[in-house]
Design a protein around this motif. Structure first.
Motif: not given
Length: 300
Positions: A224-227, A236-243
């Motif tokens: 979805r967002i790469g590296v 989106y990325g910060r939510i993903l990190v929290a998850k």
């Protein structure tokens, strides 16, 4: 014990809302849509329904009454989420959405149709089973819930690729089994003997499920967002990190439970109250993750 089980259910619902609120806070100004909290509760309900339907794998059977209540919550929260999504797209208050707006304004009608029909089908199963004549296997409930989980998870962002929906679908089912089965144990299992029988069976299957959950989650995230900076510079990325962080915390808690709680439960050395408490803590943590996941699905 009924009060303790109700407390766990209420705590899980609150934890879902906390997860959505956390996502909104860390993703500002690009936070999730207002419907995320209803989406989160819908996901939590269908996950619990999936777990209830799969109780046969852990040597337990669901109560038709419990299945009916959870199915009704799934259908109701799905309708609320769809209604709020329409209000968002039309640009009016949820209280001002008309039936015409609702029927034409849903971006994709498939998820809501599947969820509502699925809920009604499970309610029919519960009614038929409670009559005690020619009962239908509970795995039917699990199959219906699985369809609802898949159709909800693979639409939207995940539907933009030919292979990512497969990964996201596997991820969603793994997460639903983990939190749903544990929640189903809280609602269903009785006494030291019940936990001594069902908890080892759950633990035996949980490890491969967590492995699948982790691998598919990482693959879907990278797709979805790469590296790179997208993990920190976007909501989106910060939510993903929290998850991901909370999933690691949940896995660590599950490992501790496997070492301490499971060992005592096997020997009938832990009472029902403590087992409900331990399961409730894990369910609450996983419910925060479900709230983050629901928020993620509605964050650009």
């Amino acid at each position: 014990m009924t009060r303790r089980r109700a407390t766990v259910a209420a705590a899980a619902a609150i934890a879902v809302v906390v997860g959505v609120a956390l996502a909104w806070f860390i993703a500002r100004p690009d936070g999730p849509e207002p419907s995320a909290w209803a989406d989160g509760l819908s996901i939590a309900a269908v996950s619990l329904l999936f777990g209830l339907g799969m109780l046969g794998l852990v040597d337990a059977e669901p109560s038709p009454d419990a299945v009916a209540v959870v199915a009704a919550v799934w259908g109701a929260t799905s309708l609320v989420a769809a209604w709020m999504q329409v209000a968002q797209r039309v640009g009016v208050s949820a209280f001002d959405v008309g039936v015409g707006d609702f029927t034409t304004g849903v971006e994709s009608g498939l998820p809501i149709v599947v969820c509502v029909l699925g809920s009604l089908s499970v309610l029919a199963w519960a009614w038929w089973t409670s009559r005690g004549t020619a009962p239908i296997n509970a795995y039917v409930v699990a199959a219906i819930a699985a369809v609802g989980i898949l159709v909800t998870s693979v639409t939207g962002h995940a539907g933009q690729s030919s292979w990512v929906p497969l990964v996201v679908g596997a991820h969603a089912l793994a997460a639903a089994w983990w939190v749903g089965s544990l929640g189903a144990l809280v609602l269903t299992v009785r006494g030291r003997g019940g936990w001594a029988r069902s908890l080892p069976a759950f633990s035996e299957r949980a490890l491969p499920v967590v492995v699948v959950l982790t691998i598919t989650g990482l693959i879907a995230a990278v797709a979805r967002i790469g590296v790179g900076a997208g993990w920190w510079d976007t909501g989106y990325g910060r939510i993903l990190v929290a998850k991901l962080v909370l999933l690691v915390a949940a896995a660590a808690l599950a490992r501790r439970h496997r070492i301490v709680w499971l060992a005592k439960a096997r020997r009938h050395g832990i009472d029902e109250t403590t087992s409900i408490r331990n399961a409730g803590i894990e369910v609450a943590l996983l419910s925060v993750v479900l709230g983050l996941a629901a928020a993620l699905a509605t964050t650009g």
